[in-house]
Design a protein around this motif. Structure first.
Motif, PDB file in Angstrom:
ATOM      1  N   LEU A 145       3.491  32.646 141.107  1.00  0.00           N
ATOM      2  CA  LEU A 145       2.562  32.293 140.034  1.00  0.00           C
ATOM      3  C   LEU A 145       2.908  33.052 138.758  1.00  0.00           C
ATOM      4  N   ALA A 146       3.138  34.353 138.877  1.00  0.00           N
ATOM      5  CA  ALA A 146       3.471  35.172 137.707  1.00  0.00           C
ATOM      6  C   ALA A 146       4.771  34.713 137.061  1.00  0.00           C
ATOM      7  N   VAL A 147       5.770  34.379 137.884  1.00  0.00           N
ATOM      8  CA  VAL A 147       7.045  33.887 137.351  1.00  0.00           C
ATOM      9  C   VAL A 147       6.839  32.572 136.605  1.00  0.00           C
ATOM     10  N   ASP A 148       6.070  31.685 137.196  1.00  0.00           N
ATOM     11  CA  ASP A 148       5.820  30.385 136.577  1.00  0.00           C
ATOM     12  C   ASP A 148       5.085  30.542 135.243  1.00  0.00           C
ATOM     13  N   ILE A 149       4.085  31.421 135.221  1.00  0.00           N
ATOM     14  CA  ILE A 149       3.354  31.674 133.976  1.00  0.00           C
ATOM     15  C   ILE A 149       4.278  32.263 132.914  1.00  0.00           C
ATOM     16  N   PHE A 150       5.131  33.203 133.311  1.00  0.00           N
ATOM     17  CA  PHE A 150       6.088  33.820 132.389  1.00  0.00           C
ATOM     18  C   PHE A 150       7.005  32.767 131.758  1.00  0.00           C
ATOM     19  N   LEU A 151       7.587  31.906 132.574  1.00  0.00           N
ATOM     20  CA  LEU A 151       8.513  30.895 132.054  1.00  0.00           C
ATOM     21  C   LEU A 151       7.799  29.895 131.151  1.00  0.00           C
ATOM     22  N   LYS A 152       6.592  29.517 131.521  1.00  0.00           N
ATOM     23  CA  LYS A 152       5.819  28.595 130.676  1.00  0.00           C
ATOM     24  C   LYS A 152       5.400  29.271 129.372  1.00  0.00           C
ATOM     25  N   ARG A 153       5.067  30.571 129.436  1.00  0.00           N
ATOM     26  CA  ARG A 153       4.694  31.307 128.230  1.00  0.00           C
ATOM     27  C   ARG A 153       5.885  31.391 127.265  1.00  0.00           C
ATOM     28  N   LEU A 154       7.102  31.419 127.812  1.00  0.00           N
ATOM     29  CA  LEU A 154       8.290  31.381 126.959  1.00  0.00           C
ATOM     30  C   LEU A 154       8.462  30.024 126.285  1.00  0.00           C
ATOM     31  N   GLY A 155       7.840  29.002 126.879  1.00  0.00           N
ATOM     32  CA  GLY A 155       7.976  27.648 126.349  1.00  0.00           C
ATOM     33  C   GLY A 155       8.933  26.784 127.145  1.00  0.00           C
ATOM     34  N   LEU A 156       9.507  27.337 128.233  1.00  0.00           N
ATOM     35  CA  LEU A 156      10.473  26.582 129.038  1.00  0.00           C
ATOM     36  C   LEU A 156       9.771  25.509 129.865  1.00  0.00           C
ATOM     37  N   ARG A 157      10.417  24.377 130.015  1.00  0.00           N
ATOM     38  CA  ARG A 157       9.872  23.267 130.798  1.00  0.00           C
ATOM     39  C   ARG A 157      10.889  22.668 131.771  1.00  0.00           C
ATOM     40  N   LYS A 158      12.169  22.773 131.446  1.00  0.00           N
ATOM     41  CA  LYS A 158      13.189  22.073 132.231  1.00  0.00           C
ATOM     42  C   LYS A 158      13.737  22.947 133.356  1.00  0.00           C
TER      43      LYS A 158
END
Length: 419
Positions: A145-158
């Motif tokens: 969950l934390a990793v997913d939130i981190f990547l989404k907070r960066l703006g990454l989607r792909k």
């Protein structure tokens, strides 16, 4: 040019620094929102630490470690990964006395002797965290969950999260035997590394890029999990599904380090070609006892900053550049310079980025330099301004300028710039 950077290293400046700061700052914010504490470990450790933890047959130990003898004849290795040093620090400093659960995050350089290519350097940088003390699948879920939130907070989607369970040491015994039987028929066709791994660590054959065609049809570790490992894996997937965190079950995923148990995962980005792994990790319940401590369950993850930056650029994500409030004080004459220094100090105390000329340029040269450096506003002070008790504030974007009473200059400039 007489001196050049060492192969496999990079100089960072300009736009790239802002990307790195964005990644690091975002990571800190997310980790601290999960109650994690920062930990910093040395960049070199005793070589035995990595042999015991990462695994003697791993590519890291066999091919990639920067190992040398110090002047006392001790074998020292530049850290190739971050988990083993954190575990060593935890044990050496008796952090167990703090009780459980404990969570630590880190940011720093790692070193591996690999063939340099895009997204793979010999000195590279990772962000990562470790969750220590829980064997519950809730901990595995919170890690992902934390990793997913981190990547989404960066703006990454792909990106896609690949997930597997390789079981505990007990249920893995049977799986190893089944896997050896499967690969036995392909022994002559395997690469030289896999022929060696076949006897010592057959799970690593699934991780080989050269022999991936054999791994695709290999027996699946999840089919040989014991009841406890199976329940753990199913519960983890239940949590991920409940909170709509998308993942791909990947039965060839084992990760490259020997200390992993049960949950392993890897995040891959579609814009990076062959080197598409941007993050990965898993559970390592046996590592503390392997390094001389008591049996403590733990898990963690790491992500390469270089690859995260490449992923951001591949998706066209722009990062904040903190020069919006960049001011330049241009002065004419010695008295004006001293007054300019005084004003610059006051503005810096307010948190503004303020530059001044120290090259003895004329006013026109100072204005050109301010524009080149990205300043939005220039504060001009000369003999005439000193006599009138004012400064001139010029907006380089519009060309407009205004006279400001020196007594109220800091307050006025602050309000104007922050509008």
């Amino acid at each position: 040019m007489k001196y050049k950077k060492i192969k496999g290293t990079n100089d960072l400046f300009g736009e790239d620094v802002w990307y790195w700061r964005f990644v690091e700052n975002t990571f800190r914010e997310v980790c601290e929102s999960f109650g994690m504490e920062e930990i910093r470990t040395p960049i070199f450790e005793q070589t035995e630490l990595f042999i015991r933890s990462v695994g003697e047959e791993s590519d890291i130990v066999q091919k990639e470690m920067y190992t040398f003898q110090d002047k006392a004849g001790r074998s020292i290795t530049l850290r190739p990964e971050g988990t083993a040093p954190v575990v060593r620090a935890f044990l050496e400093n008796s952090l167990v006395n703090r009780g459980f659960q404990q969570r630590y995050y880190y940011i720093g350089q790692m070193f591996r002797y690999e063939k340099p290519q895009s997204g793979r350097l010999r000195q590279f940088h990772q962000v990562g965290f470790e969750i220590i003390g829980s064997e519950s699948p809730k901990a595995d879920f919170e890690m992902i969950l934390a990793v997913d939130i981190f990547l989404k907070r960066l703006g990454l989607r792909k990106y896609s999260i690949h997930l597997n369970s390789i079981g505990c040491p007990e249920c893995r015994k049977q799986y190893r035997e089944v896997l050896k039987e499967y690969y036995k028929q392909y022994l002559d066709e395997l690469c030289e590394d896999c022929k060696r791994r076949y006897e010592r660590n057959v799970l690593r054959l699934l991780d080989c890029k050269e022999d991936q065609k054999f791994a695709l049809n290999a027996p699946k570790s999840v089919d040989y999990l014991c009841d406890n490992c199976k329940k753990h894996y199913e519960k983890l997937k239940e949590y991920l599904n409940t909170f709509e965190i998308e993942y791909v079950e990947d039965h060839t995923l084992v990760r490259g380090l020997d200390y992993y148990t049960r949950t392993v995962f890897e995040v891959r980005h579609e814009g990076l070609g062959a080197q598409n792994s941007i993050a990965g990790g898993g559970r390592y319940d046996g590592l503390f006892s392997e390094l001389g401590g008591s049996s403590i369950p733990a898990l963690g993850f790491a992500a390469g900053i270089e690859r995260l930056v490449l992923a951001l650029k591949s998706e066209g994500i722009e990062v904040p550049v903190e020069n919006v409030h960049y001011l330049y004080v241009a002065t004419i004459g010695e008295r004006a310079f001293k007054e300019g220094v005084s004003l610059a100090i006051d503005l810096r105390k307010k948190g503004f980025r303020v530059d001044m000329d120290i090259m003895e340029r004329k006013l026109s040269g100072q204005l050109k330099h301010a524009n080149r450096m990205g300043a939005r506003y220039v504060i001009i002070i000369g003999d005439e301004e000193l006599e009138k008790g004012i400064v001139i504030l010029r907006d380089l974007e519009t060309g407009d300028q205004v006279e400001v009473d020196r007594q109220f200059a800091v307050e006025y400039i602050s309000e104007r710039v922050l509008e």
